[in-house]
Design an enzyme around this catalytic site. Structure first.
Site, PDB file in Angstrom:
ATOM      1  N   GLU A   1      -7.008  -8.675  -5.447  1.00 15.53           N
ATOM      2  CA  GLU A   1      -8.479  -8.670  -5.475  1.00 15.53           C
ATOM      3  C   GLU A   1      -8.873  -7.861  -6.694  1.00 15.53           C
ATOM      4  O   GLU A   1      -8.795  -6.635  -6.664  1.00 15.53           O
ATOM      5  CB  GLU A   1      -9.044  -7.961  -4.249  1.00 15.53           C
TER       6      GLU A   1
ATOM      7  N   CYS B   1     -17.241  -4.177  -7.191  1.00 10.66           N
ATOM      8  CA  CYS B   1     -16.613  -5.307  -7.885  1.00 10.66           C
ATOM      9  C   CYS B   1     -17.445  -6.574  -7.863  1.00 10.66           C
ATOM     10  O   CYS B   1     -17.422  -7.350  -8.800  1.00 10.66           O
ATOM     11  CB  CYS B   1     -15.260  -5.618  -7.252  1.00 10.66           C
TER      12      CYS B   1
HETATM   13  P1  NAD Z   1      -7.225   0.447 -10.983  1.00 15.11           P
HETATM   14  O1  NAD Z   1      -6.648  -0.879 -11.296  1.00 15.11           O
HETATM   15  O2  NAD Z   1      -7.241   1.476 -12.023  1.00 15.11           O
HETATM   16  O3  NAD Z   1      -6.442   1.086  -9.737  1.00 15.11           O
HETATM   17  C1  NAD Z   1      -6.351   0.400  -8.492  1.00 15.11           C
HETATM   18  C2  NAD Z   1      -5.091   0.855  -7.783  1.00 15.11           C
HETATM   19  O4  NAD Z   1      -3.960   0.306  -8.479  1.00 15.11           O
HETATM   20  C3  NAD Z   1      -4.905   2.378  -7.784  1.00 15.11           C
HETATM   21  O5  NAD Z   1      -4.388   2.786  -6.533  1.00 15.11           O
HETATM   22  C4  NAD Z   1      -3.898   2.581  -8.898  1.00 15.11           C
HETATM   23  O6  NAD Z   1      -3.149   3.754  -8.749  1.00 15.11           O
HETATM   24  C5  NAD Z   1      -3.033   1.337  -8.742  1.00 15.11           C
HETATM   25  N1  NAD Z   1      -2.264   0.951  -9.922  1.00 15.11           N
HETATM   26  C6  NAD Z   1      -2.645   1.012 -11.207  1.00 15.11           C
HETATM   27  N2  NAD Z   1      -1.640   0.580 -12.012  1.00 15.11           N
HETATM   28  C7  NAD Z   1      -0.618   0.231 -11.200  1.00 15.11           C
HETATM   29  C8  NAD Z   1       0.706  -0.267 -11.424  1.00 15.11           C
HETATM   30  N3  NAD Z   1       1.176  -0.490 -12.649  1.00 15.11           N
HETATM   31  N4  NAD Z   1       1.485  -0.522 -10.354  1.00 15.11           N
HETATM   32  C9  NAD Z   1       1.036  -0.298  -9.100  1.00 15.11           C
HETATM   33  N5  NAD Z   1      -0.195   0.202  -8.827  1.00 15.11           N
HETATM   34  C10 NAD Z   1      -1.014   0.461  -9.863  1.00 15.11           C
HETATM   35  O7  NAD Z   1      -8.704   0.168 -10.406  1.00 15.11           O
HETATM   36  P2  NAD Z   1      -9.789   1.243  -9.981  1.00 15.11           P
HETATM   37  O8  NAD Z   1     -10.336   1.873 -11.219  1.00 15.11           O
HETATM   38  O9  NAD Z   1      -9.291   2.108  -8.887  1.00 15.11           O
HETATM   39  O10 NAD Z   1     -10.895   0.285  -9.333  1.00 15.11           O
HETATM   40  C11 NAD Z   1     -11.827  -0.407 -10.096  1.00 15.11           C
HETATM   41  C12 NAD Z   1     -11.413  -1.842 -10.302  1.00 15.11           C
HETATM   42  O11 NAD Z   1     -11.133  -2.431  -9.034  1.00 15.11           O
HETATM   43  C13 NAD Z   1     -12.513  -2.688 -10.909  1.00 15.11           C
HETATM   44  O12 NAD Z   1     -11.976  -3.573 -11.848  1.00 15.11           O
HETATM   45  C14 NAD Z   1     -13.067  -3.439  -9.713  1.00 15.11           C
HETATM   46  O13 NAD Z   1     -13.709  -4.646 -10.033  1.00 15.11           O
HETATM   47  C15 NAD Z   1     -11.852  -3.652  -8.904  1.00 15.11           C
HETATM   48  N6  NAD Z   1     -12.191  -3.874  -7.500  1.00 15.11           N
HETATM   49  C16 NAD Z   1     -12.057  -5.131  -7.006  1.00 15.11           C
HETATM   50  C17 NAD Z   1     -12.413  -5.391  -5.690  1.00 15.11           C
HETATM   51  C18 NAD Z   1     -12.268  -6.776  -5.107  1.00 15.11           C
HETATM   52  O14 NAD Z   1     -12.353  -6.897  -3.887  1.00 15.11           O
HETATM   53  N7  NAD Z   1     -12.052  -7.809  -5.895  1.00 15.11           N
HETATM   54  C19 NAD Z   1     -12.900  -4.364  -4.882  1.00 15.11           C
HETATM   55  C20 NAD Z   1     -13.011  -3.082  -5.426  1.00 15.11           C
HETATM   56  C21 NAD Z   1     -12.650  -2.846  -6.746  1.00 15.11           C
END
Ligand code: NAD
Length: 476
Positions: free
Chosen positions: A248, A282
């Site tokens: 997502e 998001c």
């Molecule tokens: P992010 O991608 O920085 O982090 C999300 C999670 O992924 C964190 O727990 C992070 O530690 C983990 N992560 C990052 N790199 C990783 C890797 N290489 N391997 C494994 N895990 C890893 O996102 P964020 O800043 O926490 O959230 C914002 C983003 O999330 C925005 O782009 C937003 O649109 C998206 N989002 C999407 C939805 C949806 O339902 N589509 C909902 C909420 C947020």
């Protein structure tokens, strides 16, 4: 007094770690807690525990597993005010919205508990009259859930509830930015009679702990909610294992306003979509396309609506909008707005950090005159910035709305049912909202197209993400 410490929950035990993550309250800019920081060793421990617990968990009846989800819902309700305050402090979410998130999370566990006696396989007609074909649905196994910082508690449930209900066991990694509510829930779960290893919570960095969880041989599936960049890394980490991923990711949702739209509904829908949680959602409307005949009126009214936002301490009554999550987020938003202006766009309102004694405040911002191919129209801001683009022709506006690399949500504002039906047919997004703000229901299916993701969450289809089919041909 020392800082409140939060531990990981692995194999039924709350465990400290040798390193800690410090968690900041974005509004006060004070460190409010320390969290055990997991790495490869904790990933291995948690996955070993989840693997060992999975066969016995899958052998229980779905109804018995559903009872556990109902217990989760109950402990959340029993601690609803405490959890909402913690959520407000760890991410500057205004108090009423923090309370909604906690309460909806309890409802979410109850909702999936209700699926225990509902989900089923199929019986398929065979070509052979003396044969039945049965399609069984079986749990995928050990699931790793990885959460973002913006709705940390709700997204935790989005992964834990369906995966546990169908007989998977789960290792859940909260975001390092907002791990507190999830780890407080882990303390509450530790007091329940849950078999060790069924549900584990480990906090830590994405590139370290997250990557270790994804690449570990015991992981059968990863469900990520986060950025496109993290999604790419998770696909890379799962490629060699040919592992299922449910992703997502980000969005750049268009809101299309037609000439016959109810103006008040459109203004409210776009404002609510763009400014909820200070713009950090998001599925929010990230671009508005407004018909030329109502464009000036719409811009004037939306300006007034954005300027009516009350920016302050998220705990105060009447406040509608607070700090961004951190300095990096504030800087990213500023840079994107500055670039839009340098590229020729004009700021109608906002366009700068708000002058406040503490917190990372950015003013609600409207931009006009940005080109369709500019960064501000094409890339996710994930902040309170709305570019408005004028349009004349239906085909042109649909083409502009579809012309992004994301495909999460979209909306249309019109009174004409034919326009509604045609636009739904023509828009290439996982969700389309009509005459309302962008915000999904737990019984729907939240699933993005293109770079917004693979698979989805919520409802029946979200449950089936955690199941795999087995077909049996039975001749008699
Ligand atoms: P992010 O991608 O920085 O982090 C999300 C999670 O992924 C964190 O727990 C992070 O530690 C983990 N992560 C990052 N790199 C990783 C890797 N290489 N391997 C494994 N895990 C890893 O996102 P964020 O800043 O926490 O959230 C914002 C983003 O999330 C925005 O782009 C937003 O649109 C998206 N989002 C999407 C939805 C949806 O339902 N589509 C909902 C909420 C947020």
């Amino acid at each position: 007094m020392g800082l409140r410490q939060y531990r990981n929950f692995i194999n039924g035990e709350l465990r400290p770690a040798s390193e800690v993550i410090q968690v900041e309250n974005p509004f006060t800019q004070q460190i409010i807690a320390e969290v055990a920081k997991g790495g490869a060793a904790e990933a291995d421990d948690a996955l070993q525990a989840a693997r060992a617990a999975q066969p016995a968990w899958a052998k229980k009846s779905a109804a018995a597993r559903g009872e556990v989800l109902k217990q989760f819902a109950q402990v959340i309700r029993d601690h609803r005010v405490e959890l909402a305050e913690l959520l407000m402090h760890e991410q500057a979410k205004i108090a009423p919205l923090a309370q909604v998130e906690i309460d909806v999370t309890a409802t979410y566990f109850d909702y999936y508990a209700g699926w225990a006696r509902v989900y089923e396989g199929e019986i398929i007609n065979s070509d052979d009259p003396q044969e039945n074909i049965f399609l069984f649905q079986k749990p995928i196994g050990v699931v790793v859930g990885i959460c973002p910082w913006n709705f940390p508690f709700f997204v935790m449930a989005r992964k834990v509830a369906p995966s546990l209900l169908v007989g998977c066991t789960t290792v859940l990694k909260p975001s390092s930015t907002t791990p507190l509510t999830t780890l407080r829930f882990a303390e509450l779960v530790a007091e329940l009679d849950l078999p060790p290893g069924v549900l584990n919570f480990v906090a830590g960095g994405g590139a370290t702990l997250g990557d270790a969880l994804v690449r570990h041989p015991l992981t059968d599936m990863v469900s990520l909610t986060g950025s496109v960049e993290a999604g790419v890394e998770i696909i890379k980490g799962s490629a060699e294992k040919i592992m299922k991923t449910s992703l997502e990711l980000g969005g750049k949702a268009p809101a299309i306003v037609f000439p016959d739209a109810d103006m008040d509904i459109a203004i409210k829908g776009v404002t609510d979509s763009r400014l909820i949680f200070s713009g950090q959602v998001c599925n929010c409307a990230e671009r508005a396309y407004v018909h030329a005949s109502i464009y000036d009126e719409f811009v004037d009214k939306l300006k007034a609506s954005f300027e009516a936002a009350v920016l302050d301490d998220p705990a105060l009554p009447g406040v509608t909008y607070s700090s961004q999550i951190d300095r990096a987020q504030l800087d990213k938003i500023s840079d994107m707005v500055d670039k839009a202006v340098a590229d020729g766009a004009e700021v109608v309102t906002g366009g700068r950090a708000a002058d406040k004694p503490s917190g990372y405040f950015y003013e609600p911002t409207i931009i006009v005159g940005a080109a369709q191919d500019s960064q501000i129209v094409q890339k996710e801001v994930f902040g309170p910035v709305l570019p408005i683009v004028k349009w004349d022709d239906y085909d042109e506006v649909i083409a502009m709305a579809n012309d992004v690399e994301y495909g999460l949500t979209s909306s249309v504002f019109t009174r004409d049912v034919s326009t509604v039906m045609q636009a739904i047919k023509d828009l290439n997004f996982g969700e389309t909202y009509v005459n309302r703000e962008h915000f999904e229901g737990i019984q729907g299916f939240h699933a993005g197209w293109r770079k917004s993701g693979i698979g989805g969450a919520d409802g029946k289809h979200g449950l089936f993400e955690y199941l795999q089919s087995q077909v049996a041909y039975i001749r008699y």
